[in-house]
Design a protein around this motif. Structure first.
Motif, PDB file in Angstrom:
ATOM      1  N   GLU A 114       2.157 -14.668  -1.137  1.00 18.95           N
ATOM      2  CA  GLU A 114       2.715 -13.881  -2.237  1.00 18.95           C
ATOM      3  C   GLU A 114       2.512 -12.382  -1.997  1.00 18.95           C
ATOM      4  OE1 GLU A 114       2.085 -17.035  -5.966  1.00 18.95           O
ATOM      5  OE2 GLU A 114       1.231 -15.023  -6.046  1.00 18.95           O
ATOM      6  N   ALA A 115       1.308 -12.014  -1.578  1.00 14.86           N
ATOM      7  CA  ALA A 115       1.000 -10.599  -1.374  1.00 14.86           C
ATOM      8  C   ALA A 115       1.867  -9.993  -0.274  1.00 14.86           C
ATOM      9  CB  ALA A 115      -0.478 -10.424  -1.029  1.00 14.86           C
ATOM     10  N   LEU A 116       2.110 -10.748   0.774  1.00 15.66           N
ATOM     11  CA  LEU A 116       2.963 -10.259   1.860  1.00 15.66           C
ATOM     12  C   LEU A 116       4.392 -10.041   1.367  1.00 15.66           C
ATOM     13  CD1 LEU A 116       1.656 -12.586   4.698  1.00 15.66           C
ATOM     14  CD2 LEU A 116       1.328 -10.119   4.561  1.00 15.66           C
ATOM     15  N   LEU A 117       4.866 -10.931   0.527  1.00 11.12           N
ATOM     16  CA  LEU A 117       6.220 -10.791  -0.016  1.00 11.12           C
ATOM     17  C   LEU A 117       6.316  -9.560  -0.915  1.00 11.12           C
ATOM     18  CD1 LEU A 117       9.070 -11.986  -0.318  1.00 11.12           C
ATOM     19  CD2 LEU A 117       8.207 -13.318  -2.260  1.00 11.12           C
ATOM     20  N   VAL A 118       5.342  -9.387  -1.793  1.00 12.71           N
ATOM     21  CA  VAL A 118       5.339  -8.247  -2.721  1.00 12.71           C
ATOM     22  C   VAL A 118       5.315  -6.929  -1.950  1.00 12.71           C
ATOM     23  CG1 VAL A 118       3.999  -7.084  -4.502  1.00 12.71           C
ATOM     24  CG2 VAL A 118       4.309  -9.563  -4.604  1.00 12.71           C
ATOM     25  N   ALA A 119       4.555  -6.882  -0.860  1.00 16.61           N
ATOM     26  CA  ALA A 119       4.425  -5.652  -0.080  1.00 16.61           C
ATOM     27  C   ALA A 119       5.568  -5.460   0.913  1.00 16.61           C
ATOM     28  CB  ALA A 119       3.099  -5.664   0.676  1.00 16.61           C
ATOM     29  N   GLY A 120       6.434  -6.456   1.027  1.00 15.64           N
ATOM     30  CA  GLY A 120       7.483  -6.423   2.034  1.00 15.64           C
ATOM     31  C   GLY A 120       8.669  -5.551   1.661  1.00 15.64           C
ATOM     32  N   PRO A 121       9.674  -5.498   2.561  1.00 15.70           N
ATOM     33  CA  PRO A 121      10.792  -4.569   2.408  1.00 15.70           C
ATOM     34  C   PRO A 121      11.999  -5.117   1.663  1.00 15.70           C
ATOM     35  CG  PRO A 121      10.871  -5.568   4.575  1.00 15.70           C
ATOM     36  CD  PRO A 121       9.663  -6.140   3.893  1.00 15.70           C
ATOM     37  N   VAL A 122      11.914  -6.353   1.161  1.00 14.07           N
ATOM     38  CA  VAL A 122      13.086  -7.008   0.568  1.00 14.07           C
ATOM     39  C   VAL A 122      12.808  -7.307  -0.907  1.00 14.07           C
ATOM     40  CG1 VAL A 122      14.672  -8.958   0.751  1.00 14.07           C
ATOM     41  CG2 VAL A 122      13.568  -8.066   2.820  1.00 14.07           C
ATOM     42  N   PRO A 123      13.767  -7.055  -1.819  1.00 10.29           N
ATOM     43  CA  PRO A 123      13.602  -7.476  -3.216  1.00 10.29           C
ATOM     44  C   PRO A 123      13.302  -8.979  -3.269  1.00 10.29           C
ATOM     45  CG  PRO A 123      15.492  -6.020  -3.010  1.00 10.29           C
ATOM     46  CD  PRO A 123      15.042  -6.337  -1.614  1.00 10.29           C
ATOM     47  N   TYR A 124      12.463  -9.380  -4.218  1.00 15.23           N
ATOM     48  CA  TYR A 124      11.914 -10.733  -4.128  1.00 15.23           C
ATOM     49  C   TYR A 124      11.816 -11.421  -5.487  1.00 15.23           C
ATOM     50  CZ  TYR A 124       7.588  -8.890  -6.106  1.00 15.23           C
ATOM     51  OH  TYR A 124       6.674  -8.316  -6.944  1.00 15.23           O
ATOM     52  N   SER A 125      11.603 -12.732  -5.401  1.00 14.59           N
ATOM     53  CA  SER A 125      11.221 -13.548  -6.559  1.00 14.59           C
ATOM     54  C   SER A 125      10.209 -14.584  -6.098  1.00 14.59           C
ATOM     55  CB  SER A 125      12.430 -14.266  -7.167  1.00 14.59           C
ATOM     56  OG  SER A 125      13.393 -13.355  -7.654  1.00 14.59           O
TER      57      SER A 125
END
Length: 242
Positions: A114-125
């Protein structure tokens, strides 16, 4: 819209693909069997190229201390490919209460994902689901012998896999949340109670013994794996058993 469903041949992924295609979208399943390896990176760029949405439903092959490395490598590879390919929405499936059980390596690993997704470059859910009804049988085998099944009284809000798949597909078809949506089953049982219900339905004469030290869920404190404010699915456990 075009969807790249990574892990799209598994229990949840295959159903997500079917739901998205039935809704008129183009959803393509990707997995090792289709030549996509999220660890080595083989086929990843090609899988996500041109996808409006990437849905990542891959899972670590183990639940032990090796699981964080799986999620770090797979997310690094997928996020880089999605960013390069112009993806506008990246969706993952996680677990209700995942950040509240630091004693479990696998839950630490999913929190990292989850943390990697939040910090990543793409809008997320992030879709967080409660425990799958389909996994209850496996849980019963962890601490069972010929006469008894030992289970802790951990509160569980079990949800059917088909309802999880629908929730993931619904989120994927919408705008990025840049946040979390919790989904859960309509009922809360303790795990030992679920064990008794399940064995009774199967005609299994073994006795369920309440043991606060038994199995993986013994590490869970309180009711952190439940969420009464989650989006509630319709399928009750008795209906699923039937």
């Amino acid at each position: 819209m075009k969807f790249a469903v990574i892990g799209g041949t598994g229990l949840i992924g295959s159903q997500v693909v079917s739901i998205l295609n039935a809704a008129g979208h183009e959803a393509v399943p990707h997995s090792k069997s289709t030549g996509v390896d999220v660890i080595t990176g083989q086929g990843v760029d090609e899988a996500v190229a041109g996808a409006d949405v990437v849905v990542n439903l891959t899972n670590s092959p183990t639940f032990d201390e090796a699981s964080p490395a799986f999620f770090r490598t797979s997310m690094d590879n997928l996020l880089a490919a999605a960013h390069k390919g112009g993806t506008g929405h990246f969706v993952i499936l996680s677990i209700v209460g995942v950040d509240q059980v630091p004693e479990l390596d696998y839950y630490q690993a999913k929190t990292l994902q989850e943390a990697l997704l939040v910090a990543g470059p793409v809008p997320y859910s992030i879709v967080r689901a409660t425990q799958f009804m389909e996994f209850i049988d496996a849980v019963l085998t962890w601490t069972a012998d010929a006469d008894t099944v030992r289970l802790p009284a951990t509160p569980i809000q079990s949800i059917a896999a088909k309802d999880v798949a629908q929730a993931v597909a619904d989120v994927a078809m919408g705008s990025p949340l840049n946040g979390i949506r919790d989904v859960g089953g309509p009922e809360i049982f303790t795990l030992d109670e679920l064990g008794r219900i399940t064995l009774s339905h199967k005609g299994d004469k073994r006795t369920v013994v309440t043991d606060p030290t038994a199995g993986m869920f013994a590490a869970v404190k309180g009711d952190v794996l439940t969420d009464k404010n989650a989006h509630l699915a319709a399928t009750r456990y008795s209906d699923w058993l039937a």
